[in-house]
Motif scaffolding. Structure first.
Motif, PDB file in Angstrom:
ATOM      1  N   LYS A 275      54.523  26.839  76.869  1.00 55.22           N
ATOM      2  CA  LYS A 275      54.551  27.727  75.700  1.00 55.22           C
ATOM      3  C   LYS A 275      54.914  29.181  76.033  1.00 55.22           C
ATOM      4  O   LYS A 275      54.890  30.031  75.134  1.00 55.22           O
ATOM      5  CB  LYS A 275      53.186  27.715  75.006  1.00 55.22           C
ATOM      6  N   LEU A 276      55.217  29.485  77.289  1.00 56.02           N
ATOM      7  CA  LEU A 276      55.560  30.871  77.625  1.00 56.02           C
ATOM      8  C   LEU A 276      56.759  31.343  76.799  1.00 56.02           C
ATOM      9  O   LEU A 276      57.761  30.637  76.665  1.00 56.02           O
ATOM     10  CB  LEU A 276      55.880  31.000  79.116  1.00 56.02           C
ATOM     11  N   GLY A 277      56.634  32.544  76.257  1.00 52.66           N
ATOM     12  CA  GLY A 277      57.709  33.109  75.458  1.00 52.66           C
ATOM     13  C   GLY A 277      57.761  32.589  74.037  1.00 52.66           C
ATOM     14  O   GLY A 277      58.667  32.961  73.279  1.00 52.66           O
ATOM     15  N   LYS A 278      56.773  31.761  73.681  1.00 54.23           N
ATOM     16  CA  LYS A 278      56.771  31.182  72.329  1.00 54.23           C
ATOM     17  C   LYS A 278      55.615  31.734  71.488  1.00 54.23           C
ATOM     18  O   LYS A 278      54.619  32.204  72.017  1.00 54.23           O
ATOM     19  CB  LYS A 278      56.668  29.658  72.414  1.00 54.23           C
ATOM     20  N   GLN A 279      55.766  31.652  70.182  1.00 53.66           N
ATOM     21  CA  GLN A 279      54.740  32.102  69.251  1.00 53.66           C
ATOM     22  C   GLN A 279      53.618  31.063  69.215  1.00 53.66           C
ATOM     23  O   GLN A 279      53.820  29.936  68.761  1.00 53.66           O
ATOM     24  CB  GLN A 279      55.321  32.283  67.856  1.00 53.66           C
ATOM     25  N   SER A 283      50.908  36.869  64.520  1.00 53.99           N
ATOM     26  CA  SER A 283      51.564  38.082  65.020  1.00 53.99           C
ATOM     27  C   SER A 283      50.625  39.283  64.981  1.00 53.99           C
ATOM     28  O   SER A 283      50.925  40.327  65.555  1.00 53.99           O
ATOM     29  CB  SER A 283      52.815  38.381  64.188  1.00 53.99           C
ATOM     30  N   SER A 286      47.272  40.631  69.642  1.00 50.57           N
ATOM     31  CA  SER A 286      47.811  41.020  70.948  1.00 50.57           C
ATOM     32  C   SER A 286      46.647  41.180  71.921  1.00 50.57           C
ATOM     33  O   SER A 286      45.617  41.775  71.576  1.00 50.57           O
ATOM     34  CB  SER A 286      48.596  42.336  70.863  1.00 50.57           C
ATOM     35  N   SER A 313      50.320  41.932  80.030  1.00 50.05           N
ATOM     36  CA  SER A 313      50.248  41.393  78.673  1.00 50.05           C
ATOM     37  C   SER A 313      49.967  39.898  78.719  1.00 50.05           C
ATOM     38  O   SER A 313      50.563  39.163  79.511  1.00 50.05           O
ATOM     39  CB  SER A 313      51.569  41.645  77.942  1.00 50.05           C
ATOM     40  N   ASN A 316      51.550  39.061  73.108  1.00 52.75           N
ATOM     41  CA  ASN A 316      52.177  40.229  72.477  1.00 52.75           C
ATOM     42  C   ASN A 316      52.601  39.838  71.077  1.00 52.75           C
ATOM     43  O   ASN A 316      53.579  39.118  70.888  1.00 52.75           O
ATOM     44  CB  ASN A 316      53.382  40.688  73.300  1.00 52.75           C
ATOM     45  N   ILE A 319      52.946  36.151  70.789  1.00 55.14           N
ATOM     46  CA  ILE A 319      53.843  35.485  71.735  1.00 55.14           C
ATOM     47  C   ILE A 319      53.190  35.442  73.112  1.00 55.14           C
ATOM     48  O   ILE A 319      52.725  36.466  73.615  1.00 55.14           O
ATOM     49  CB  ILE A 319      55.206  36.196  71.806  1.00 55.14           C
ATOM     50  N   ASP A 321      52.733  35.552  76.933  1.00 55.21           N
ATOM     51  CA  ASP A 321      53.476  36.231  77.998  1.00 55.21           C
ATOM     52  C   ASP A 321      53.166  35.734  79.402  1.00 55.21           C
ATOM     53  O   ASP A 321      53.990  35.906  80.298  1.00 55.21           O
ATOM     54  CB  ASP A 321      53.199  37.745  77.945  1.00 55.21           C
ATOM     55  N   THR A 322      51.987  35.171  79.644  1.00 57.76           N
ATOM     56  CA  THR A 322      51.672  34.798  81.027  1.00 57.76           C
ATOM     57  C   THR A 322      50.574  33.746  81.087  1.00 57.76           C
ATOM     58  O   THR A 322      49.823  33.547  80.130  1.00 57.76           O
ATOM     59  CB  THR A 322      51.239  36.040  81.833  1.00 57.76           C
TER      60      THR A 322
END
Length: 457
Positions: A275-279, A283, A286, A313, A316, A319, A321-322
């Protein structure tokens, strides 16, 4: 026991551990790591509305890890004179393993950022007599402000110490720490009316800050206990749930954070895999890790493996990030180095996880959540079961309220079911205000929608 004494002990121990590592290398043990944790604590406890006990304890634990040809041996000891023998024993444990793994290695040293000193020398003027006074003051608050609250237990403690890591790869890092804390557990009783069991605590790196925070925490504890009297059953409904800061983690966010563990990702036991980089969340949400904040409990320049920590992060605006990696899991994931998320201490092998998460505040006033016309279930805590991989949870709400048109009604026998990962997308409001939890995590209030709430009526 003061800072000068602890610093002297740290320096002497560091020199000795470095000499042991050199001796190990001279004897063909090329990968050895020693993690030392030293702590001195004074403590006063409460039990059943009275002083219970006063103690002073000192403990020094050593976690020794030896890796040889992709196999690992680990043991914990508190016997300083026999550390060399313990290193040899850890080597023998490594040699006894039958499933070597080439990704199992000690990390190389990294340059560490300098962090603010987390040892306030003003604490050196305090001792058991001061903790007794704090305990007596707490009992007076209970008697004068909340006579119907029974204190089942309590704890006032002063702790000091250091952590130190030395390895054959050239890692050498240490930090001092000191703090004062207090906690209480109990419930309100008025005849046959027994409120919900509750808990609160406060801690700090200096006494004035701690004293102010503890008085506020105890008052909030007493008010929560008293607020649980007269609880009523309610009909079930589907609607809003309001989480205070501590419940934000205990209710659902903690399970989500656990799903980002590198080990769970690798073993396919996390719904966040791939799921990295995914919503993956609203929103509005964070989250980041920040181990740099002065006077916070999780502030540190290095992790369990001596690797550098820094602000990172996690989410974000929803989304991902790590993930959280130690050295082994990072290599398994095809990365050159970990990202500084090795957790644990002298009594455990390095795990994966955060130390000091911060949640971004929202744009709502928390008081507006309490004045909504719709039914809102204020969730103090949940007593139930949860399934980590699936995220499903269910249980009985404790110490909670029904909010409707500004009216606050304590409730009992209310059950709630849901899913952690669905809840991430059910967030409709986040408050500007929040609280610092455990002097480490900062969290706001959160309003979520779409929950199935089962009442007794």
């Amino acid at each position: 026991m003061d800072k000068a004494f602890i610093e002297k002990k740290l320096n002497e121990q560091k020199n000795h551990l470095e000499s042991l590592v050199k001796k190990a290398k001279d004897n063909g043990i090329s990968q050895v790591e020693i993690f030392s944790s030293y702590g001195y604590a004074e403590e006063v406890t409460l039990e059943k509305n009275d002083l219970n006990n006063c103690t002073a304890t000192e403990e020094n634990m050593f976690g020794i890890r030896v890796i040889e040809n992709g196999s690992q041996g680990f043991l914990t000891t508190n016997h300083f004179p026999s550390l060399w023998e313990s290193i040899q024993e850890a080597r023998d444990l490594a040699r006894s393993q039958t499933t070597p793994d080439s990704d199992l290695v000690l990390p190389d040293p990294q340059e560490l950022e300098k962090r603010a000193n987390q040892y306030d020398e003003s604490l050196d003027s305090l001792g058991l007599e001061n903790l007794v006074e704090i305990a007596k003051t707490t009992l007076n608050w209970k008697k004068e402000l909340f006579p119907k609250v029974n204190l089942d237990s309590g704890d006032m403690s002063l702790s000091k110490g250091f952590k130190l890591i030395v390895s054959s790869k050239g890692i050498g890092a240490s930090e001092l720490g000191a703090g004062i804390s207090a906690s209480v557990m109990g419930m309100a009783v008025d005849g046959s009316d027994v409120g919900s069991f509750d808990y609160d605590s406060a801690s700090g790196n200096d006494y004035p800050y701690f004293a102010k925070k503890w008085e506020r925490a105890f008052r909030e504890f007493g008010e929560k206990c008293m607020g649980g009297l007269g609880a009523k059953t309610i009909p079930g409904f589907k609607g809003y749930v309001l989480l205070p800061p501590d419940a934000v983690y205990s209710f659902f966010l903690g399970s989500f954070i656990g799903s980002l563990n590198g080990t769970s990702i690798r073993k396919g036991k996390s719904k966040m895999a791939g799921k990295l980089g995914k919503q993956v969340a609203s929103s509005k949400l964070s989250i980041w890790e920040d181990p740099t904040i002065d006077n916070y409990a999780g502030t540190t320049s290095f992790d369990r493996e001596g690797q550098a920590t820094h602000t990172q992060s996690i989410l974000n605006q929803g989304i991902l990030d790590t993930y959280f990696y130690n050295t082994y899991e990072a290599k398994k994931a095809g990365l050159k180095n970990s990202n500084g998320f090795a957790t644990g201490g002298a009594q455990s092998l390095p795990g994966c996880g955060p130390r000091q998460l911060q949640i971004a505040p929202g744009d709502s006033n928390k008081e507006d959540f309490f004045k909504m016309k719709e039914k809102v279930l204020f969730v103090n805590r949940l007593s139930g079961t949860s399934d980590g991989p699936s995220g499903d949870f269910s249980g009985v709400i404790k110490g909670s309220y029904l909010l409707e048109n500004g009216v606050k009604t304590p409730v009992k026998e209310v059950q709630i079911v849901g899913n952690v990962f669905d809840a991430l997308n059910q967030i409709v409001g986040i408050s500007k205000e929040g609280e610092l939890l455990g002097e480490s995590y900062w969290a706001p209030y959160m309003l979520l929608e779409g929950f199935t709430i089962t009442g007794a009526e």
